[in-house]
Design a protein around this motif. Sequence first.
Motif, PDB file in Angstrom:
ATOM      1  N   GLN A  95       0.840  -1.197   0.000  1.00 36.89           N
ATOM      2  CA  GLN A  95       0.000   0.000   0.000  1.00 36.89           C
ATOM      3  C   GLN A  95       0.879   1.253   0.000  1.00 36.89           C
ATOM      4  O   GLN A  95       0.623   2.199  -0.735  1.00 36.89           O
ATOM      5  CB  GLN A  95      -0.929  -0.002   1.221  1.00 36.89           C
ATOM      6  CG  GLN A  95      -1.899   1.167   1.250  1.00 36.89           C
ATOM      7  CD  GLN A  95      -2.853   1.176   0.065  1.00 36.89           C
ATOM      8  OE1 GLN A  95      -3.325   0.136  -0.373  1.00 36.89           O
ATOM      9  NE2 GLN A  95      -3.125   2.347  -0.468  1.00 36.89           N
ATOM     10  N   LYS A  96       1.931   1.246   0.813  1.00 38.75           N
ATOM     11  CA  LYS A  96       2.844   2.395   0.867  1.00 38.75           C
ATOM     12  C   LYS A  96       3.540   2.589  -0.474  1.00 38.75           C
ATOM     13  O   LYS A  96       3.665   3.714  -0.959  1.00 38.75           O
ATOM     14  CB  LYS A  96       3.876   2.208   1.971  1.00 38.75           C
ATOM     15  CG  LYS A  96       4.767   3.395   2.158  1.00 38.75           C
ATOM     16  CD  LYS A  96       5.683   3.224   3.358  1.00 38.75           C
ATOM     17  CE  LYS A  96       6.545   4.459   3.522  1.00 38.75           C
ATOM     18  NZ  LYS A  96       7.397   4.378   4.710  1.00 38.75           N
ATOM     19  N   LEU A  98       2.409   1.717  -3.399  1.00 36.38           N
ATOM     20  CA  LEU A  98       1.397   2.214  -4.329  1.00 36.38           C
ATOM     21  C   LEU A  98       1.176   3.708  -4.122  1.00 36.38           C
ATOM     22  O   LEU A  98       1.130   4.484  -5.079  1.00 36.38           O
ATOM     23  CB  LEU A  98       0.086   1.448  -4.149  1.00 36.38           C
ATOM     24  CG  LEU A  98      -1.075   1.859  -5.046  1.00 36.38           C
ATOM     25  CD1 LEU A  98      -0.725   1.651  -6.507  1.00 36.38           C
ATOM     26  CD2 LEU A  98      -2.326   1.080  -4.672  1.00 36.38           C
ATOM     27  N   GLU A  99       1.068   4.132  -2.874  1.00 36.93           N
ATOM     28  CA  GLU A  99       0.882   5.553  -2.570  1.00 36.93           C
ATOM     29  C   GLU A  99       2.068   6.378  -3.056  1.00 36.93           C
ATOM     30  O   GLU A  99       1.893   7.449  -3.633  1.00 36.93           O
ATOM     31  CB  GLU A  99       0.674   5.759  -1.069  1.00 36.93           C
ATOM     32  CG  GLU A  99      -0.656   5.236  -0.569  1.00 36.93           C
ATOM     33  CD  GLU A  99      -0.745   5.189   0.958  1.00 36.93           C
ATOM     34  OE1 GLU A  99       0.198   5.651   1.645  1.00 36.93           O
ATOM     35  OE2 GLU A  99      -1.769   4.668   1.458  1.00 36.93           O
ATOM     36  N   MET A 100       3.272   5.891  -2.844  1.00 36.49           N
ATOM     37  CA  MET A 100       4.469   6.625  -3.279  1.00 36.49           C
ATOM     38  C   MET A 100       4.537   6.708  -4.796  1.00 36.49           C
ATOM     39  O   MET A 100       4.981   7.718  -5.345  1.00 36.49           O
ATOM     40  CB  MET A 100       5.721   5.953  -2.719  1.00 36.49           C
ATOM     41  CG  MET A 100       5.863   6.115  -1.218  1.00 36.49           C
ATOM     42  SD  MET A 100       7.272   5.230  -0.535  1.00 36.49           S
ATOM     43  CE  MET A 100       8.629   6.096  -1.270  1.00 36.49           C
ATOM     44  N   GLN A 102       2.080   7.010  -6.790  1.00 38.07           N
ATOM     45  CA  GLN A 102       1.052   7.928  -7.275  1.00 38.07           C
ATOM     46  C   GLN A 102       1.394   9.386  -7.020  1.00 38.07           C
ATOM     47  O   GLN A 102       0.710  10.272  -7.513  1.00 38.07           O
ATOM     48  CB  GLN A 102      -0.295   7.575  -6.655  1.00 38.07           C
ATOM     49  CG  GLN A 102      -0.794   6.222  -7.108  1.00 38.07           C
ATOM     50  CD  GLN A 102      -2.054   5.790  -6.398  1.00 38.07           C
ATOM     51  OE1 GLN A 102      -2.452   6.361  -5.388  1.00 38.07           O
ATOM     52  NE2 GLN A 102      -2.690   4.753  -6.905  1.00 38.07           N
ATOM     53  N   HIS A 103       2.415   9.625  -6.214  1.00 37.42           N
ATOM     54  CA  HIS A 103       2.841  10.981  -5.914  1.00 37.42           C
ATOM     55  C   HIS A 103       4.268  11.187  -6.404  1.00 37.42           C
ATOM     56  O   HIS A 103       5.208  10.702  -5.774  1.00 37.42           O
ATOM     57  CB  HIS A 103       2.798  11.260  -4.400  1.00 37.42           C
ATOM     58  CG  HIS A 103       1.435  11.053  -3.801  1.00 37.42           C
ATOM     59  ND1 HIS A 103       0.331  11.763  -4.183  1.00 37.42           N
ATOM     60  CD2 HIS A 103       1.005  10.177  -2.844  1.00 37.42           C
ATOM     61  CE1 HIS A 103      -0.705  11.366  -3.485  1.00 37.42           C
ATOM     62  NE2 HIS A 103      -0.329  10.393  -2.670  1.00 37.42           N
TER      63      HIS A 103
END
Length: 107
Positions: A95-96, A98-100, A102-103
């Motif tokens: 999840q982390k 994936l979040e990284m 996307q930014h």
Amino acid sequence: MPDIEKCDRLARHYGVTLDALLHDQNRVGHTALAPAPAGKHLWGAVTLGARGQIVIPKAAREMFDLKEGDRLIVLGDEGEGIALVKAGDFERKMQKALEMSQHPAEP
């Protein structure tokens, strides 16, 4: 016999714990192995059951707080082997990541 200060220096030099340096506990069968680096472990061999089951050694279960019913992710690398990771830990890391992704990183 080296004194404790020299033992400590040797342990730090080789990246092992003082306990691992002093105690000959790493064995596969009757073959003694060099001490594992600090934070690395060798718990011995396990036997694969007819349906693919293995028993994870008690010391490993305790170190990684594995309990009956825990979900594990089975990872594999054809050149390196198989690894087990607690499912919750794996999912949080994914999840982390994936979040990284996307930014975009700021300049």
